[in-house]
Design an enzyme around this catalytic site. Structure first.
Site, PDB file in Angstrom:
ATOM      1  CB  SER A  67      -0.961  -0.037   1.196  1.00  0.00           C
ATOM      2  OG  SER A  67      -1.919   0.987   1.104  1.00  0.00           O
ATOM      3  CB  THR A 100     -10.037   1.017  13.523  1.00  0.00           C
ATOM      4  OG1 THR A 100     -10.475   1.907  14.545  1.00  0.00           O
ATOM      5  CG2 THR A 100      -9.248   1.796  12.493  1.00  0.00           C
ATOM      6  CD  GLU A 153     -10.090   2.425   7.392  1.00  0.00           C
ATOM      7  OE1 GLU A 153     -10.286   1.948   8.511  1.00  0.00           O
ATOM      8  OE2 GLU A 153      -9.262   1.976   6.580  1.00  0.00           O
TER       9      GLU A 153
END
Length: 573
Positions: free
Chosen positions: A149, A375, A399
């Site tokens: 990522s 979360t 989020e």
């Protein structure tokens, strides 16, 4: 060096398929670097709900070809135990543009096909949302995305999706980890990809597959608002990642033609040469895309992170400068926009406990539903899936860490569809002579100005366990605000000011949530292993008729600064 460590290193060298990491490990042996070797072999890179993520290096504590092979063998064995038709349903595998990603994806495919499991492998780099989408589209038993990522260049990772298209959650994570530990003691076979292809156990997903995702975005029900797209102009950056080609394509499909890509960051490059940290949230991360927007006088400056599952945007102000929106602001804007345009049977939204409470207030005012989860998108997607029904389909989830799920074509965050949705919102507002700032102001005037901040607090090594300290005697005041209730997620209990309690339906997690008089909130996530806590703060301020966005933000920021200072002072030192 003790015998056990020598044995583990010998076993590793005998099984490592990569000459490069073999040489790296042998060099440490030859140099007698026992300290480094002990660190490399002190355990195993932990497999959790996000799969694997770590620095690329030799040994079980790093990301490397043997770790990937062992992980794939463990995952394959678990899938065979859990999914009766896994061999025919198969696993989809994609990879990002980092240096080792293609090799790791090929190795994962080689291991799984050697186990008789069909593999669908992307023919080139792919945005993460294309793999999550593919699990559902292909009815695969699982998905693997090789990506780190927005981590620094030296990292890589291995993300796993279950057959429902969402990231894995307990108990799958710990069960897979146990199977990986077992696989690490065995010799692992890799089938050459050309052999797997000839046998029919490997199918390469070519451009036609990418076009299926593209068409899916184009025809997504909640992305059909084509109000004067020619009014929107935006700069775009892929941050040296894999998003540019698809991002430009889906924007064009939506009629948004004034798109200016940052050429220096458009192509995949695992070195990420123009950014210190390939994350649009980091300081300097948006500099080039904002400069590109200024060059063209564009309305928006947009970014995807390197695997294109996150979306970030800076918006032009009346002075011609660009201000970055927070993840919460983007989430609230998209949530409000989508709810007000959604079909009657599509009003289910989801957010997390550390994101702004504003979306739930907007949803309530518009007769929509808003779920709150732990979360992480693994929780958001699975909760949205479980809660939806024919009368109330999942519309949106977000989020605060720049993750947005628009519609339910992809059961994970998707920075590409979020980019299209935000551009369509901007176009509609422009057709009314309004801006993104006008819409934010309207929302704040109705529901209050919500400011959210995250702070990590490093405490002294001698500081007592913060979680235990707070639970022993729940505070009645934080700063100068009365505590109205405390949610202890570790035991699923909400305690009110009068001592009464009610249960909370959330998975167990070491989190305390203090709801305060006036609408504020403090969330504490203690660490049981080090003197550190992560705190999330929210301040809610009424916006008066005399207020501007600038004045109310300044007032809220001053309140936030005092709030954080007082809260930190109240904790044991």
């Amino acid at each position: 060096m003790d015998t056990q460590l020598k044995f583990r290193i010998k076993h590793w060298l005998e099984n490592d398929p990569d000459p490069h990491t073999q040489h790296e490990l042998q060099a440490l042996l030859d140099d007698g670097n026992e300290t480094e070797l002990r660190q490399r072999f002190c355990g195993r890179l932990a497999f959790g709900t996000a799969g694997l993520r770590g620095v690329v290096k030799a040994g079980p504590m790093g990301m490397n070809r043997l770790v990937v092979a062992q992980t794939s063998a463990g995952l394959g064995a678990y899938l065979k135990q859990q999914v009766k038709d896994v061999e025919s349903r198969g696993v989809i595998i994609g990879y990002d543009g980092r240096h080792d990603s293609k090799q790791f994806a090929d190795d994962a495919a080689g291991v799984l096909t050697a186990m008789g499991i069909k593999v669908y492998l992307t023919y080139k780099v792919a945005p993460t949302p294309l793999v999550a989408f593919g699990v559902i589209h292909l009815n695969a038993a699982a998905g693997i995305m090789v990506t780190a990522s927005h981590n620094p260049p030296q990292y890589n990772g291995y993300k796993v999706y279950w057959g429902n298209g969402a990231q894995i959650i307990p108990p799958h994570d710990s069960a897979i980890a146990a199977y990986i530990d077992k696989a690490a003691t065995q010799r692992i076979s890799l089938l050459p990809l050309e052999v797997a292809s000839a046998q029919g156990t490997l199918e390469i997903l070519g451009d036609e597959y990418y076009q299926i995702y593209r068409q899916g975005v184009k025809h997504t029900a909640v992305l059909q608002n084509h109000t004067q797209p020619q009014l929107v102009s935006l700069s775009y950056t892929a941050m040296h990642g894999v998003g540019a080609e698809m991002a430009e394509t889906v924007l064009s499909d939506a009629g948004i033609s004034k798109v200016y890509s940052v050429a220096a960051q458009r192509e995949p490059d695992g070195d990420f040469p123009t950014v210190n940290f390939p994350n649009p949230e980091e300081k300097g991360g948006m500099d080039l895309v904002i400069a590109e927007a200024q060059k063209h006088g564009a309305m928006l400056a947009c970014a995807n992170d390197p695997d294109a599952d996150r979306f970030a945007v800076a918006v032009r102000t009346v002075t011609g400068n660009y201000e970055m929106l927070s993840g919460d602001q983007v989430g609230v804007l998209l949530g409000h926009y989508l709810i007000t345009h959604a079909p009657k049977n599509k009003h289910l939204t989801c957010t997390t406990i550390v994101s702004s409470t504003l979306l739930s207030k907007i949803a309530a005012s518009l007769d929509a539903t808003c779920l709150t989860t732990l979360t992480g998108f693994k929780w958001l997607a699975n909760a949205g899936m479980a809660a939806q029904n024919d009368e109330n389909q999942c519309l949106f989830a977000y989020e605060e860490a720049l993750g947005y799920m628009v519609g339910s074509m992809v059961w994970d965050k998707d920075g590409l569809s979020a980019l299209v949705a935000f551009a369509q919102l901007a176009a509609e507002l422009a057709s009314q002579g309004k801006t993104i700032w006008d819409r934010l102001e309207d929302i704040y005037r109705q529901h209050g100005f919500h400011l959210n901040t995250q702070v990590s607090i490093a405490l002294k090594p001698t500081t007592p366990n913060i979680g235990a300290y707070l639970r022993e005697k729940l505070p009645s005041m934080i700063a100068d605000k009365q505590v109205l209730s405390c949610d202890d997620i570790s035991c699923g209990l909400r305690t009110f000011r009068d001592g009464s309690t009610e249960t909370i339906d959330l998975p167990v997690s070491d989190v305390l949530i203090f709801k305060l008089q006036g609408g504020g909130r403090a969330i504490v996530r203690p660490s049981g292993t080090e003197p550190k806590i992560k705190c999330y703060y929210e301040v809610v301020t009424t916006m008066t008729d005399q207020d501007t966005l600038k004045s109310v933000q300044a007032r809220a920021q001053a309140e936030m600064d005092a709030f954080i200072l007082a809260h930190q002072a109240s904790l044991p030192q």
